[in-house]
Structures are given as structure tokens and as C-alpha cells.
Design a protein around this motif. Structure first.
Motif, PDB file in Angstrom:
ATOM      1  N   PRO A   1       0.804  -1.222   0.000  1.00 33.50           N
ATOM      2  CA  PRO A   1       0.000   0.000   0.000  1.00 33.50           C
ATOM      3  C   PRO A   1       0.840   1.277   0.000  1.00 33.50           C
ATOM      4  N   ALA A   2       0.167   2.389  -0.315  1.00 29.49           N
ATOM      5  CA  ALA A   2       0.809   3.710  -0.353  1.00 29.49           C
ATOM      6  C   ALA A   2      -0.263   4.737   0.024  1.00 29.49           C
ATOM      7  N   PRO A   3       0.123   5.999   0.228  1.00 30.31           N
ATOM      8  CA  PRO A   3      -0.893   7.004   0.575  1.00 30.31           C
ATOM      9  C   PRO A   3      -1.781   7.360  -0.611  1.00 30.31           C
ATOM     10  N   ASP A   4      -2.991   7.804  -0.322  1.00 30.35           N
ATOM     11  CA  ASP A   4      -3.915   8.325  -1.330  1.00 30.35           C
ATOM     12  C   ASP A   4      -4.703   9.426  -0.605  1.00 30.35           C
ATOM     13  N   MET A   5      -5.934   9.699  -1.052  1.00 27.39           N
ATOM     14  CA  MET A   5      -6.681  10.806  -0.455  1.00 27.39           C
ATOM     15  C   MET A   5      -6.814  10.653   1.064  1.00 27.39           C
ATOM     16  N   TYR A   6      -6.438  11.697   1.786  1.00 28.99           N
ATOM     17  CA  TYR A   6      -6.552  11.780   3.247  1.00 28.99           C
ATOM     18  C   TYR A   6      -5.762  10.702   4.000  1.00 28.99           C
ATOM     19  N   THR A   7      -4.748  10.149   3.363  1.00 25.03           N
ATOM     20  CA  THR A   7      -3.770   9.335   4.096  1.00 25.03           C
ATOM     21  C   THR A   7      -2.398   9.910   3.745  1.00 25.03           C
ATOM     22  N   ASN A   8      -1.426   9.686   4.599  1.00 24.52           N
ATOM     23  CA  ASN A   8      -0.133  10.357   4.410  1.00 24.52           C
ATOM     24  C   ASN A   8       1.010   9.522   4.995  1.00 24.52           C
ATOM     25  N   GLU A   9       2.171  10.142   5.126  1.00 23.81           N
ATOM     26  CA  GLU A   9       3.367   9.457   5.663  1.00 23.81           C
ATOM     27  C   GLU A   9       3.090   8.826   7.024  1.00 23.81           C
ATOM     28  N   GLN A  10       2.350   9.560   7.880  1.00 27.24           N
ATOM     29  CA  GLN A  10       2.065   9.046   9.223  1.00 27.24           C
ATOM     30  C   GLN A  10       1.204   7.773   9.134  1.00 27.24           C
ATOM     31  N   THR A  11       0.215   7.780   8.220  1.00 28.40           N
ATOM     32  CA  THR A  11      -0.641   6.596   8.055  1.00 28.40           C
ATOM     33  C   THR A  11       0.234   5.403   7.658  1.00 28.40           C
ATOM     34  N   MET A  12       1.175   5.645   6.722  1.00 21.27           N
ATOM     35  CA  MET A  12       2.042   4.548   6.255  1.00 21.27           C
ATOM     36  C   MET A  12       2.931   4.038   7.401  1.00 21.27           C
ATOM     37  N   ALA A  13       3.400   4.970   8.249  1.00 23.51           N
ATOM     38  CA  ALA A  13       4.240   4.564   9.391  1.00 23.51           C
ATOM     39  C   ALA A  13       3.445   3.659  10.334  1.00 23.51           C
ATOM     40  N   TRP A  14       2.155   3.988  10.577  1.00 21.64           N
ATOM     41  CA  TRP A  14       1.327   3.134  11.449  1.00 21.64           C
ATOM     42  C   TRP A  14       1.104   1.757  10.805  1.00 21.64           C
ATOM     43  N   ILE A  15       0.870   1.743   9.487  1.00 21.79           N
ATOM     44  CA  ILE A  15       0.637   0.445   8.811  1.00 21.79           C
ATOM     45  C   ILE A  15       1.909  -0.399   8.906  1.00 21.79           C
ATOM     46  N   MET A  16       3.044   0.228   8.625  1.00 20.89           N
ATOM     47  CA  MET A  16       4.333  -0.493   8.670  1.00 20.89           C
ATOM     48  C   MET A  16       4.586  -1.040  10.074  1.00 20.89           C
ATOM     49  N   ASP A  17       4.315  -0.228  11.089  1.00 16.77           N
ATOM     50  CA  ASP A  17       4.552  -0.659  12.463  1.00 16.77           C
ATOM     51  C   ASP A  17       3.622  -1.809  12.843  1.00 16.77           C
ATOM     52  N   THR A  18       2.329  -1.689  12.483  1.00 13.68           N
ATOM     53  CA  THR A  18       1.355  -2.743  12.832  1.00 13.68           C
ATOM     54  C   THR A  18       1.732  -4.060  12.154  1.00 13.68           C
ATOM     55  N   TYR A  19       2.079  -3.987  10.884  1.00 10.27           N
ATOM     56  CA  TYR A  19       2.465  -5.187  10.147  1.00 10.27           C
ATOM     57  C   TYR A  19       3.709  -5.812  10.787  1.00 10.27           C
ATOM     58  N   SER A  20       4.711  -4.964  11.070  1.00  7.95           N
ATOM     59  CA  SER A  20       5.980  -5.450  11.618  1.00  7.95           C
ATOM     60  C   SER A  20       5.773  -6.130  12.967  1.00  7.95           C
ATOM     61  N   ILE A  21       4.940  -5.524  13.809  1.00  2.00           N
ATOM     62  CA  ILE A  21       4.695  -6.114  15.129  1.00  2.00           C
ATOM     63  C   ILE A  21       4.002  -7.474  14.974  1.00  2.00           C
ATOM     64  N   ASN A  22       3.081  -7.556  14.026  1.00  2.00           N
ATOM     65  CA  ASN A  22       2.368  -8.821  13.823  1.00  2.00           C
ATOM     66  C   ASN A  22       3.266  -9.934  13.304  1.00  2.00           C
ATOM     67  N   VAL A  23       4.253  -9.604  12.455  1.00  2.00           N
ATOM     68  CA  VAL A  23       5.118 -10.679  11.936  1.00  2.00           C
ATOM     69  C   VAL A  23       6.379 -10.849  12.792  1.00  2.00           C
ATOM     70  N   GLY A  24       6.622  -9.933  13.721  1.00  2.00           N
ATOM     71  CA  GLY A  24       7.708 -10.117  14.685  1.00  2.00           C
ATOM     72  C   GLY A  24       9.051  -9.516  14.302  1.00  2.00           C
ATOM     73  N   HIS A  25       9.115  -8.820  13.182  1.00  2.00           N
ATOM     74  CA  HIS A  25      10.353  -8.120  12.811  1.00  2.00           C
ATOM     75  C   HIS A  25      10.014  -6.944  11.913  1.00  2.00           C
ATOM     76  N   THR A  26      10.955  -6.010  11.780  1.00  2.00           N
ATOM     77  CA  THR A  26      10.657  -4.782  11.039  1.00  2.00           C
ATOM     78  C   THR A  26      10.654  -5.022   9.534  1.00  2.00           C
ATOM     79  N   VAL A  27       9.549  -4.620   8.879  1.00  2.00           N
ATOM     80  CA  VAL A  27       9.401  -4.851   7.436  1.00  2.00           C
ATOM     81  C   VAL A  27       9.079  -3.506   6.752  1.00  2.00           C
ATOM     82  N   PRO A  28      10.107  -2.679   6.483  1.00  2.00           N
ATOM     83  CA  PRO A  28       9.811  -1.374   5.888  1.00  2.00           C
ATOM     84  C   PRO A  28       9.140  -1.484   4.527  1.00  2.00           C
TER      85      PRO A  28
END
Ligand code: NAD
Length: 427
Positions: free
Chosen positions: A154-181
């Protein structure tokens, strides 16, 4: 062999006006290029669609449920790629139609991606930062089986931004157990984002405008430019074209526009907008409406705000020679044909605003390699890809006599059709 009509049930669910428009565009070019009917049938619908309910704890203690979507239109050429938008109009049809456009855009630009889109139906401007974060994290965990650096980015689109992507990346990384930029693009540079990503779409639009001006032999005369929308895309395009010696005579935002036939001082305007939050009442310019802006005499018109701005009702009043579509879908189908008949060169959205997805691709590649490029390298590679695609589309249009939009679709769809033919139909 006749293609089997097996998808009517799904079709009923996503067949909104938006989706049908995207499908009609495919049908038109499929007929034009003689696309194999089986491949045509397979491309008319998304490969998979997920609808999720997102319960969110609101600031007042209540729980509110939102509806979210993630659609993969096609993944023949690689992982799915596409933005996530937060807006009250988000529905399955809109997301599916936009996913289809992403498939064509990635194929046209030669990126190893399929097309995707996602969104949550909400009024993001009414949500607090905490509510937005909880909604984003829960949405991410609901679609987690679809996304991943090898599956869907995923990437940003209307009314989503860098911060939204940071939250998605963090949530995904926590769920799989390692950092996945590399699970998202459009991240802040400090957590693996790419230099040049913020400016990439506007830079690509400016590049296409210069290329189109050269193609129409207008480049030597300091072309006059009008830009609708002075946000991320419009303001960057204005700045870069102004720096190239083009005369940006009018710009606008949601509150209205400004016009000076001798050209606006874009550096001063950018400073003014960051202070005042709008373009109107800028010194040495006349206030105008957004409707008037579209009809101003100019060489290049850049719609960089919303869809469906140029339509049957106003197309006859347009006085530009070139249109470069910064926004998605700013020109309606009837207007597109009328402009073509009048000899106006339209650089279609899937080409003109592809800078963002191209630098998203660079961000993904850099993340996978753990090796980061300078801004100059990013911009240079971006211009290389945009330039090649512009040349291919202009050449295809003059070879076939097609509208540039159809020429662009034909190139993208031919590449995809070839890949689908070679891979075959499983089982
Ligand atoms: P943005 O929110 O930064 O800016 C949008 C601009 O349009 C603002 O100046 C806003 O005031 C103006 N606007 C809104 N409603 C308007 C109206 N009714 N009349 C005139 N102006 C109006 O958005 P952006 O990122 O610059 O995106 C602009 C368009 O480009 C959108 O259609 C978007 O889908 C498309 N696009 C953006 C990117 C990207 O990377 N940002 C990539 C591809 C396509």
C-alpha cells in the motif's frame, strides 16, 4: 473458445458507476486492439476483493464500526500496488475501478507490479489523531493476509499520508515479529522512505508538460500554464515549470483561483500559501473562480485537484493546447473525444501522474536492498522512465491514430496480455 461468464454475482456487487466507467474504457480499447476475448474477460473484474469491518474505540469511549476494502485487480506482473484512501465516498466499486487503473498504470510504466487499491469509508477530518491511528492499525490487521512486500504494497492516497504509512508499517511489523519497511511506500525518510517521493508526482507532471510542449513545438515560447489545485501535485508542478522558464499564469485551490496574464511569482506564492492557507488575495493577481480558471487562454492546462472537472458542459470553452492530467480522471469520456477532435493533446492520468508510483517502486527496491539512493539519483531515474513512457505513448498515438489515453492503455494492456498469455490459465 468462448470465455465463460462466471462472475456475474461479483459484478453485481461492485458495478457502481465508477467501476463501470473503468470497465467501459477497457472494453473500448479491447475492441480497438483486438484483445483475445478470454484475456479481456479475465481483466474485466478484480482478482480478489476483501471487505472488512473495523471496530474503533472513539475518544468518547463508544465503539464505532467502519467499513474498509482492499482489492487486487491483477497480480500477473508482480505484487499488487496501490494507495489507501479515507473518504465517505469509498465503496467496493470505486476501489475496484481504481485498482484496475493501477494495473494499467504499472504495466504502462514497465513496473513489476499488479494493481490494487484500498480504503476506509469515513470522514477523516472528523476523527482525532488517536482515532485515526486506532482505525488504521485495526484496518491493517484486518487486511494483513493480503499485504506484504511480496504480495501487496500500500501507499498514501486521499486523506492518508506518511504518518498513516508509518502506522501500517509498524502494525504489520509487530504482527510478523520483525521490522518490514517494504510493506508500504510513502513512508517518512527516517523509517525507510525515499528521497524525492513527496515531490515525485508533481515532478512527473512537470516533466510530461515539458515533453508535451516540445512535442507540439511550443517549448521555445515560454508556454503559459494554468493549474487547478495547488496541493502536493499542483504546487510542485508549478514550482518546477516556473523554474524551467514557463509562465504559470493561474492557479487555484478549493477556495478559488488567481490570475495574472504576465505570470505569477511562484516562490512568493508558495510562501504566501503556507502562511494564509489559500491562494486568493495574493498581491499582483486577480481573484477568479475555479470555473473561470479552466477556460483561461493558455498553452498547458494542468487539472491537479479532482476528478471529472472537464466535461461536456465546459469543454467547448477551454482554450488550452495541451492538458496534462495531474489528478485521476479529470476529463470525462465525451470531453476526451471532443478535445481529440479539436487537436488538443491530452497527457492522460495513467502517464502524467505516474511519478508517485515510480518513486514508490524505487522506495520498495531500496528497502529490499537496504541500500539508499540520493535525491539526484531518484530524480534522474524518474525522468528516464517518464521520458521513455511519454515517447512510447506519443508514438503509439501517431502510429494508430488513437487518442493518447487509448494509446497509453493499449501499451499497458498489451504488456499485461502478453504476460498472461505466457503464464496461461491455471489449472
Ligand atoms: P492535495 O490534497 O495535496 O491537493 C489538492 C488540491 O486541490 C488542494 O489545493 C485543494 O485545495 C484543491 N482542491 C480541492 N477541491 C478543489 C476544487 N473543487 N476546485 C479546485 N481545487 C480544489 O492532493 P494532491 O496529492 O495534490 O492530489 C491532487 C490530485 O492528484 C488528486 O486527484 C489525486 O488523486 C491525484 N494524484 C496524486 C498523487 C500523489 O502522489 N499525491 C498521485 C497520483 C494522483
Amino acid at each position: 473458445m468462448v470465455a465463460v461468464k462466471s462472475v456475474e454475482k461479483f459484478a453485481m456487487e461492485c458495478e457502481t458507476e465508477h467501476f463501470l466507467m473503468a470497465q467501459r474504457q477497457l472494453d473500448e480499447i479491447a475492441g480497438e486492439m483486438g484483445l483475445d476475448p478470454e484475456l479481456h474477460e479475465r481483466l474485466r473484474y478484480p482478482k480478489r476483493s476483501l471487505i472488512v469491518t473495523i471496530p474503533v474505540r472513539m475518544d468518547d469511549g463508544r465503539v464505532k464500526s467502519f467499513t474498509g476494502y482492499r482489492v487486487h485487480h491483477d497480480v500477473t506482473l508482480g505484487p499488487a500496488k496501490g494507495g489507501i484512501r479515507y473518504h465517505p465516498d469509498v465503496n467496493l466499486g470505486e476501489v475496484a475501478g481504481l485498482a484496475m487503473l493501477m494495473t494499467w498504470k504499472c504495466a504502462l510504466m514497465g513496473l513489476p507490479y499488479g494493481g490494487a487499491k484500498g480504503g476506509v469509508r469515513c470522514e477523516p477530518w472528523k476523527l482525532s489523531a488517536g482515532e485515526l491511528e486506532r482505525m488504521t492499525r485495526r484496518y491493517t490487521s484486518e487486511i494483513i493476509n493480503l499485504i506484504g512486500p511480496d504480495k501487496d504494497i500500500p501507499a498514501p492516497d486521499m486523506y492518508t499520508n506518511e504518518q498513516t504509512m508509518a502506522w501500517i508499517m509498524d502494525t504489520y511489523s509487530i504482527n510478523v515479529g520483525h521490522t518490514v519497511p517494504s510493506v508500504v511506500t510513502g513512508k517518512p525518510v527516517s523509517i525507510g522512505g525515499s528521497y524525492g517521493r513527496q515531490e515525485a508526482t508533481g515532478r512527473g507532471v512537470a516533466y510530461c508538460a515539458r515533453r508535451a510542449a516540445a512535442h507540439q513545438n511550443l517549448a521555445a515560447q515560454s508556454p503559459k500554464v494554468v493549474i487547478q489545485g495547488f496541493g502536493n501535485v499542483g504546487s510542485v508542478a508549478a514550482k518546477l515549470l516556473h523554474e524551467s522558464g514557463y509562465k504559470v499564469v493561474a492557479v487555484s485551490d478549493v477556495y478559488g483561483g488567481i490570475y495574472n496574464e504576465n505570470g505569477l511569482d511562484i516562490s512568493r506564492l508558495l510562501a504566501y500559501v503556507s502562511e494564509m492557507g489559500r491562494v486568493q488575495d495574493f498581491a499582483a493577481a486577480r481573484n477568479i473562480s475555479n470555473e473561470e480558471l479552466l477556460t483561461l487562454p493558455c498553452d498547458i492546462l494542468i487539472p491537479a485537484a479532482l476528478g471529472n472537472q472537464i466535461h461536456k458542459g465546459n469543454v467547448d470553452q477551454l482554450e488550452c493546447k495541451i492538458i496534462v492530467e495531474g489528478a485521476n480522471g479529470p476529463t470525462g469520456p465525451e470531453a476526451d473525444q471532443i478535445l481529440f477532435d479539436r487537436g488538443v493533446l491530452v497527457v492522460p492520468d495513467i502517464l502524467a501522474n505516474a511519478g508517485g508510483v515510480i518513486v514508490s517502486y524505487f522506495e520498495w527496491v531500496q528497502g529490499l536492498m537496504h541500500f539508499f539512493w540520493t535525491e539526484e539519483e531518484v530524480n534522474h531515474r524518474l525522468e528516464e522512465i517518464m521520458g521513455k513512457a511519454c515517447d512510447q505513448v506519443f508514438a503509439m498515438a501517431s502510429k494508430t491514430g488513437l487518442r493518447t489515453r487509448m494509446a497509453a492503455l493499449r501499451i499497458g494492456i498489451s504488456r499485461l496480455a502478453e504476460a498472461k498469455r505466457l503464464r496461461g490459465l491455471y489449472p
